[in-house]
Motif scaffolding. Structure first.
Motif, PDB file in Angstrom:
ATOM      1  N   ARG A 341       4.374  13.051  48.670  1.00  0.00           N
ATOM      2  CA  ARG A 341       4.039  12.292  47.482  1.00  0.00           C
ATOM      3  C   ARG A 341       3.492  13.230  46.417  1.00  0.00           C
ATOM      4  O   ARG A 341       2.818  14.213  46.730  1.00  0.00           O
ATOM      5  CB  ARG A 341       2.996  11.224  47.809  1.00  0.00           C
ATOM      6  N   ALA A 342       3.773  12.932  45.158  1.00  0.00           N
ATOM      7  CA  ALA A 342       3.406  13.850  44.084  1.00  0.00           C
ATOM      8  C   ALA A 342       1.903  14.098  44.046  1.00  0.00           C
ATOM      9  O   ALA A 342       1.459  15.241  43.847  1.00  0.00           O
ATOM     10  CB  ALA A 342       3.886  13.303  42.739  1.00  0.00           C
ATOM     11  N   ASP A 343       1.109  13.066  44.233  1.00  0.00           N
ATOM     12  CA  ASP A 343      -0.338  13.263  44.157  1.00  0.00           C
ATOM     13  C   ASP A 343      -0.848  14.132  45.297  1.00  0.00           C
ATOM     14  O   ASP A 343      -1.716  14.994  45.111  1.00  0.00           O
ATOM     15  CB  ASP A 343      -1.065  11.920  44.145  1.00  0.00           C
ATOM     16  N   ARG A 344      -0.280  13.965  46.491  1.00  0.00           N
ATOM     17  CA  ARG A 344      -0.698  14.807  47.621  1.00  0.00           C
ATOM     18  C   ARG A 344      -0.240  16.255  47.419  1.00  0.00           C
ATOM     19  O   ARG A 344      -0.940  17.188  47.806  1.00  0.00           O
ATOM     20  CB  ARG A 344      -0.127  14.250  48.917  1.00  0.00           C
ATOM     21  N   ARG A 345       0.928  16.402  46.827  1.00  0.00           N
ATOM     22  CA  ARG A 345       1.416  17.757  46.567  1.00  0.00           C
ATOM     23  C   ARG A 345       0.498  18.469  45.576  1.00  0.00           C
ATOM     24  O   ARG A 345       0.146  19.640  45.768  1.00  0.00           O
ATOM     25  CB  ARG A 345       2.844  17.679  46.032  1.00  0.00           C
ATOM     26  N   ARG A 346       0.100  17.771  44.533  1.00  0.00           N
ATOM     27  CA  ARG A 346      -0.801  18.389  43.547  1.00  0.00           C
ATOM     28  C   ARG A 346      -2.161  18.708  44.167  1.00  0.00           C
ATOM     29  O   ARG A 346      -2.754  19.756  43.880  1.00  0.00           O
ATOM     30  CB  ARG A 346      -0.945  17.464  42.330  1.00  0.00           C
ATOM     31  N   THR A 347      -2.654  17.825  45.007  1.00  0.00           N
ATOM     32  CA  THR A 347      -3.941  18.073  45.663  1.00  0.00           C
ATOM     33  C   THR A 347      -3.862  19.311  46.548  1.00  0.00           C
ATOM     34  O   THR A 347      -4.789  20.140  46.568  1.00  0.00           O
ATOM     35  CB  THR A 347      -4.354  16.848  46.502  1.00  0.00           C
ATOM     36  N   LEU A 348      -2.768  19.452  47.271  1.00  0.00           N
ATOM     37  CA  LEU A 348      -2.604  20.617  48.146  1.00  0.00           C
ATOM     38  C   LEU A 348      -2.496  21.900  47.311  1.00  0.00           C
ATOM     39  O   LEU A 348      -3.065  22.944  47.688  1.00  0.00           O
ATOM     40  CB  LEU A 348      -1.352  20.434  49.006  1.00  0.00           C
ATOM     41  N   GLN A 349      -1.774  21.844  46.193  1.00  0.00           N
ATOM     42  CA  GLN A 349      -1.666  23.018  45.325  1.00  0.00           C
ATOM     43  C   GLN A 349      -3.034  23.406  44.769  1.00  0.00           C
ATOM     44  O   GLN A 349      -3.374  24.601  44.692  1.00  0.00           O
ATOM     45  CB  GLN A 349      -0.701  22.730  44.170  1.00  0.00           C
ATOM     46  N   LEU A 350      -3.832  22.419  44.394  1.00  0.00           N
ATOM     47  CA  LEU A 350      -5.161  22.708  43.863  1.00  0.00           C
ATOM     48  C   LEU A 350      -6.048  23.335  44.928  1.00  0.00           C
ATOM     49  O   LEU A 350      -6.785  24.286  44.657  1.00  0.00           O
ATOM     50  CB  LEU A 350      -5.790  21.426  43.322  1.00  0.00           C
TER      51      LEU A 350
END
Length: 910
Positions: A341-350
């Motif tokens: 999911r896009a939000d989980r992907r962004r959280t992992l990148q952060l």
């Protein structure tokens, strides 16, 4: 269809089956990485033993059903091995056993002693029902993905193995290589013992991959795809079959191109879920292995041992090349990231960015994760993004630089810091998209006046405003960081039509493209017939710019060289500049394409002009090329008109240009092309007005150079179109008087028009024009001249006229021009005077080298161009042509026939 590279495994399964018929309690464990074909192998084996008379029962465990007691083995009791009464009894026992067994989540924190406990009488009853089938025929029981079986099913299987002491019973279990530890009941009970056999499946070799491909594609495609397919998949059969499906579904797939589509994406995610390595794979996709610092295991929250084990599992599956390495192919990484999911992907990148920052990783690595996360979590992130942007003279125009600075701006810096970030962003965007970069100009101008930017920023902002013809924006910068009058002097230099009077004071050095181009065109030595001195100065400019990244003055120098007729020198410098200026951003690449288009234009290659200009506009639209866009637009319109595409040319002429374009020399080629279009569609008087405007502006701006824009010759053409031969002749003679020696291309065009204006001297003048066009290497102009010569000879020398028309038509076709020349000889017609009779081959005496030279000369190539093409000296070409003339009994280049029996095809010249 046979299973690739599994014959030995099937043979081993057969051996164990034969042993089980003599000894009971035999267990065969088929294990291997996810996607290696365990299920297919067992079903193939089941079909074989069933054909041999055995009873084959199969069940498939599922992780989703692990919470339902006896859900896995319950599937075994629905087959043909049991009668109706036995099936009813089995259903009753399964229901009672499921009710009696506690759910794993409620069983003593998952401890094996309590989990899956089933009353012994139920286990005995179910075992007896299954084993009764062995009385009638050998019994093979297969449980696929046994590692996902619920604890109650594992207890049943353990009990069954203990009860199956009699022969004729074989239990086949498949197990996936996983990162998670096995269930204790599976590891300590079922998978160990004297009668437990193991069979490990390996990935396919390259030959095995080729065998899979051969079942779907032709041999050529197999040869071209096999190696790449094996590298991308590691020989994993599931991934190989997915690539086959993607290739077959793709309309764009070629025999040498792998297609990574939806099937491959699904296969990757299936492998990861089966081997239970999803968290680690996501960490690996975001944070590839590094020599030091945080890695994917830490990002995924795994300890060192678990991370190492998961890395080995991924390597065994074929998704990575080795344990501790990154993914085999970018498509695997894309599939992993796309499965989040896009939000989980962004959280992992952060989280990855924060880990890298704490570990002191390079700014670029941290910035890439921040951009992917689309967040600026604090002041430290803003500083990292600016540092990662790097030195802008080197990194400007790169997508990653622009993305980092855009994110930094969204981090809401304030005051001088915002001005600095915005200026850096504009500098980074300019080489990629000037129109976008200049949107920041009003805010940057205000920041400059407020003292939030260094004074030297004013020169850069002024250059941008001038490039895009935004005169008012440039004047807003007057006095902001520059001495008074500086901007006005630069504007007067770039747009002499805007200057009411010569500016006071010397103009500052302007090494931009516009400033350099105008300086070169108005250089005094050029108007004093000191051509070589001007060319030497231009080459000095080119040499100066060799060590300056992104320096645009060399492009201006190249354009000036082309317009001054030094096409060969311009091409040599263009080649050298492109070799040294690697990694060009879109704007620079577009400018070099424009130079290439102008070189093609001088050689009469209309198709090359159109292709190069369109490629340039694909990189940077005309609006981004600002006032300079008038030059490629002029070349494009000229070429389209010559190709007969007048409507398309008209559409390009309708594109708006900045108002300031009309006040500088860049507009002159555009005005000339517009006049040519008017002339082509029958508006001769409108065309004449355009050409007169060119002349008036060129005289006023001090760049009245026939080799730049031969407006007198063009105006003469307009006069001829309405029957005014006398003024046409006067204009052309003046043009010829103004032409220095060596301007062969411009001279050829002028002589062709003069021949039309003075009919009494037409043939002789056209002969001079043809020789000039040959020296210039302009095949299109040569085709026009030959077509006019054909018209001269048609009344009294029809055969000669026909040959000239054929030759003109062939040259025009090679250039892409329309409406020039004639068709091939009709059957039975004789060739030109002096040529051998029809049916004879006049070329049998020519050597291969002479044929090559004759073919190129017939196409209009100059001796120098032929020498460069064939890698010989010019003297050698001249000697070959002399022998060709003697053997063919002709006297000049234009007599070279275009008989396809004699002139070799173009491929022969390659």
């Amino acid at each position: 269809m046979a299973i690739a590279e599994r014959a030995e495994e099937l043979r081993r399964l057969g051996e164990v089956f034969a042993e089980s018929r003599a000894a009971g309690g035999t267990v065969l464990v088929v294990e291997g990485p996810a996607g290696t074909g365990k299920t297919r192998l067992v079903h193939e084996f089941g079909a074989r033993v069933a054909a041999a008379g055995a009873t084959f029962l199969c069940a498939a465990a599922s992780r989703a059903e692990r919470g339902f007691p006896l859900s896995a083995v319950g599937q075994l009791f629905g087959g043909p091995a049991l009668g109706p009464r036995q099936l009813e009894e089995a259903e009753r026992l399964l229901e009672e056993g499921a009710a009696a067994a506690p759910a794993p989540a409620r069983a003593s924190n998952g401890a094996p002693d309590g989990a899956g406990a089933v009353p012994a009488e139920i286990l005995r009853g179910l075992s007896a029902l299954l084993l009764s089938a062995a009385d009638r025929a050998p019994l093979v029981i297969a449980v696929d993905d046994v590692h996902h079986a619920d604890p109650a099913s594992l207890r049943f299987l353990h009990h069954l193995v203990g009860r199956a002491g009699a022969p004729r019973v074989l239990l086949v279990l498949t197990q996936c290589v996983r990162a998670a530890p096995p269930h204790p009941l599976l590891d300590a009970g079922l998978l160990r013992g004297p009668r437990v056999h193991r069979l490990r499946l390996r990935p396919l070799t390259r030959d095995g991959v080729a065998a899979v491909l051969a079942a779907h594609f032709d041999p050529l495609t197999v040869r071209r795809l096999a190696a790449g397919c094996h590298r991308a998949t590691g020989g994993n059969p599931l991934l190989v079959h997915a690539l086959v499906e993607d290739h077959r579904l793709s309309a764009d797939a070629g025999p040498a191109r792998l297609v990574f589509g939806e099937a491959f994406r699904r296969a990757v995610l299936a492998c990861l879920h089966r081997c239970e390595a999803v968290p680690f794979a996501r960490g690996l996709a975001v944070l590839p292995p590094r020599p030091s610092g945080p890695g994917p295991g830490e990002l995924a929250g795994l300890d060192e041992e678990a991370a190492a084990l998961t890395g080995e599992v991924l390597a065994a599956t074929g998704l990575t090349a080795a344990a501790g390495a990154g993914f085999r192919h970018d498509a695997v990484r894309a599939a992993v990231l796309g499965g989040m999911r896009a939000d989980r992907r962004r959280t992992l990148q952060l989280r990855a960015a924060e880990l890298l920052h704490r570990a002191g990783a390079p700014a670029a690595d941290i910035a890439d994760r921040l951009v992917a996360a689309d967040r600026v979590p604090g002041p430290w992130a803003l500083a990292v993004l600016r540092e990662a942007a790097g030195p802008l003279p080197v990194t400007a125009g790169r997508p990653e630089t622009i993305a980092r600075l855009r994110l930094a701006l969204r981090g809401r810096p304030a005051g001088a810091e915002r001005a600095a970030v915005l200026f850096d962003l504009a500098c980074a965007e300019w080489p990629a998209d000037p129109e976008r970069a200049v949107r920041h100009l009003p805010e940057l101008t205000a920041a400059l006046r407020a003292g939030q930017l260094p004074a030297e920023a004013a020169a850069r902002l002024t250059t941008w405003a001038i490039w895009l013809g935004r005169v008012d924006d440039a004047r807003e910068l007057e006095g902001a960081g520059t001495p008074p009058g500086t901007v006005e002097r630069r504007l007067a230099r770039a747009f002499p039509g805007l200057a009411a009077a010569p500016p006071d004071g010397a103009a500052p050095r302007d090494d931009t493209l516009i400033g350099t181009f105008v300086e070169l065109l108005t250089r005094p030595s050029l108007h004093e017939d000191e051509h070589e001195a001007t060319v030497a100065h231009i080459e000095h400019v080119l040499g100066e710019g060799a060590s300056a990244p992104g320096f645009r003055a060399p492009v201006a120098a190249l354009v000036a060289l082309v317009h001054l007729g030094e096409v060969a020198r311009a091409e040599q410098w263009c080649d050298a500049r492109e070799r040294s200026d690697t990694g060009r951003p879109p704007l620079t690449a577009a400018l070099y394409l424009v130079v290439r288009a102008l070189i093609r234009e001088r050689r009469g290659d209309l198709n090359g002009v159109v292709d190069r200009v369109r490629e340039a506009f694909d990189l940077v639209p005309p609006g981004g090329l600002g006032v300079f866009a008038a030059i490629p637009l002029g070349a494009l319109v000229d070429a389209l008109v010559a190709r007969g595409e007048r409507a398309e040319a008209g559409r390009w002429l309708d594109r708006p240009l900045p108002d300031a374009t009309l006040h500088g020399p860049f507009v002159l080629p555009f005005l000339r092309a517009r006049g040519a279009h008017h002339l082509a569609v029958g508006r001769a008087r409108t065309a004449a007005a355009e050409f007169r405007l060119c002349g008036r502006l060129m005289r006023a701006w001090g760049c009245d150079l026939p080799e730049f824009v031969p407006w007198r010759t063009d105006l003469a053409r307009a006069h001829l179109a309405v029957g005014d031969a006398e003024p046409a002749a006067r204009l052309v003679r003046e043009e010829l008087r103004r032409l220095p020696e060596g301007r062969a291309r411009t001279r050829a065009a002028a002589l062709r028009v003069l021949a039309a204006a003075v009919p009494d001297e037409r043939t002789r003048t056209l002969g001079r024009a043809a020789r000039a066009a040959e020296r210039a290497g302009d095949r299109l102009e040569l085709a026009r001249i030959l077509d006019d010569l054909a018209a001269c000879h048609r009344p009294d020398r029809p055969r000669r006229a026909h040959e000239l028309a054929r030759r003109a038509g062939a040259l025009a076709a090679a250039c892409g021009a329309a409406g020039i020349g004639g068709a091939a000889d009709p059957p039975g017609r004789a060739g030109p005077a002096g040529a051998p009779a029809p049916g004879a081959d006049p070329f049998t005496e020519l050597s291969d080298a002479e044929r090559r030279v004759a073919a190129l000369a017939a196409e209009g190539w100059t001796n120098r161009q032929i020498a460069q093409r064939l890698h010989v000296t010019t003297s050698t070409v001249e000697q070959h042509l002399t022998r060709v003339y003697r053997k063919l009994r002709i006297h000049r280049r234009t007599d070279l026939p275009l008989d396809p029996a004699g002139i070799p095809p173009r491929d022969f010249l390659a």
